[in-house]
Write an enzyme that holds these catalytic residues in place. Structure first.
Site, PDB file in Angstrom:
ATOM      1  N   ASP A   7       0.884  -1.175   0.000  1.00  0.00           N
ATOM      2  CA  ASP A   7       0.000   0.000   0.000  1.00  0.00           C
ATOM      3  C   ASP A   7       0.915   1.216   0.000  1.00  0.00           C
ATOM      4  O   ASP A   7       1.389   1.638   1.059  1.00  0.00           O
ATOM      5  CB  ASP A   7      -0.901  -0.012   1.233  1.00  0.00           C
ATOM      6  CG  ASP A   7      -1.772   1.236   1.320  1.00  0.00           C
ATOM      7  OD1 ASP A   7      -2.245   1.710   0.268  1.00  0.00           O
ATOM      8  OD2 ASP A   7      -1.957   1.745   2.441  1.00  0.00           O
ATOM      9  N   GLU A  67      -1.344  -1.728  -4.611  1.00  0.00           N
ATOM     10  CA  GLU A  67      -2.570  -0.950  -4.800  1.00  0.00           C
ATOM     11  C   GLU A  67      -2.308   0.133  -5.829  1.00  0.00           C
ATOM     12  O   GLU A  67      -1.306   0.844  -5.766  1.00  0.00           O
ATOM     13  CB  GLU A  67      -3.026  -0.326  -3.479  1.00  0.00           C
ATOM     14  CG  GLU A  67      -4.384   0.347  -3.613  1.00  0.00           C
ATOM     15  CD  GLU A  67      -4.961   0.763  -2.283  1.00  0.00           C
ATOM     16  OE1 GLU A  67      -5.403  -0.114  -1.523  1.00  0.00           O
ATOM     17  OE2 GLU A  67      -4.961   1.971  -2.010  1.00  0.00           O
ATOM     18  N   ASP A 139      -2.298   1.047   7.439  1.00  0.00           N
ATOM     19  CA  ASP A 139      -1.481   0.888   6.238  1.00  0.00           C
ATOM     20  C   ASP A 139      -1.050  -0.564   6.042  1.00  0.00           C
ATOM     21  O   ASP A 139      -1.050  -1.068   4.921  1.00  0.00           O
ATOM     22  CB  ASP A 139      -0.268   1.816   6.308  1.00  0.00           C
ATOM     23  CG  ASP A 139      -0.696   3.277   6.353  1.00  0.00           C
ATOM     24  OD1 ASP A 139      -1.212   3.766   5.336  1.00  0.00           O
ATOM     25  OD2 ASP A 139      -0.540   3.908   7.411  1.00  0.00           O
TER      26      ASP A 139
END
Length: 163
Positions: A7, A67, A139
Site C-alpha cells: 500500500d 494498490e 497501512d
C-alpha cells in the site's frame, strides 16, 4: 506462493506478506515503512526502495501486488503517491518479482464485500480472514488486503494488470 502486498504512500508505505496453498491463506508478516521525518522527497523514495528490498530479502515473496493509485483532489498529493508507488514497483521488479496492480475498490470488494468499505472495515476483515490476534495498523492492513485480493484473483484464475 508467497505474496507481498504493498500500500504505497509518500510518508507511510504499508507492506504485508501472506502465503497461499490453494484457497488457504496464512499470515507471514506486515508492517510499515515510515519516511515522514525525511524532508528531502527523493530520500523518501530511496527509503521506500531500500526498505522494501529488505522486506523482500527477509520474507522471500514470489509475487508482488500493489494498490493502484487513485486520483486525489490534490494533484500534488497524487503525484507524490505516484512516485512512492513507482519506488515500490521498482523494488519488486529489482528483485525479479512479477507485479500486479489492483484498484482500491477491487481490493475492498474482495476483502470486505463492499467496494467503498471504510478502512476500519478492511482492518477488521483482514484480522478475521488471517486469524490475527491483534489488528494491524491501517497501512499494514491495506497492504495485507492487497495481498489477499491477489490470492483471491489467483485462486479463481483472474489476474490483476501486470506492471
Amino acid at each position: 506462493m508467497r505474496i507481498l502486498g504493498i500500500d504505497p504512500g509518500s510518508r507511510i508505505t504499508g507492506y504485508g506478506v501472506i502465503a497461499t496453498n490453494g484457497h488457504e491463506i496464512g499470515f507471514i508478516a506486515c508492517g510499515t515503512i515510515r519516511t515522514g521525518d525525511e524532508t528531502d522527497f527523493s530520500r523518501r523514495l530511496l527509503t521506500i526502495f531500500r526498505d522494501l528490498n529488505e522486506v523482500i530479502r527477509i520474507h522471500q515473496p514470489t509475487v508482488a501486488a500493489v494498490e493502484d493509485i487513485f486520483i486525489d483532489r490534490n494533484p500534488r498529493s497524487a503525484l507524490k503517491l505516484g512516485h512512492a508507488r513507482g519506488a515500490a514497483v521498482v523494488a519488486a521488479l529489482h528483485n525479479n518479482l512479477e507485479v500486479h496492480d489492483y484498484p482500491a475498490r477491487q481490493v475492498k470488494q474482495t476483502v470486505a464485500g463492499y467496494g467503498q468499505a471504510e478502512k476500519i472495515q478492511v482492518q477488521h476483515m483482514v484480522r478475521t480472514l488471517l486469524q490475527l490476534s491483534s489488528t494491524p495498523s491501517r497501512d499494514a492492513a491495506d497492504a495485507l488486503a492487497v495481498a489477499i485480493c491477489h490470492a483471491h484473483q489467483h485462486a479463481y484464475g483472474r489476474w490483476g494488470r501486470s506492471a
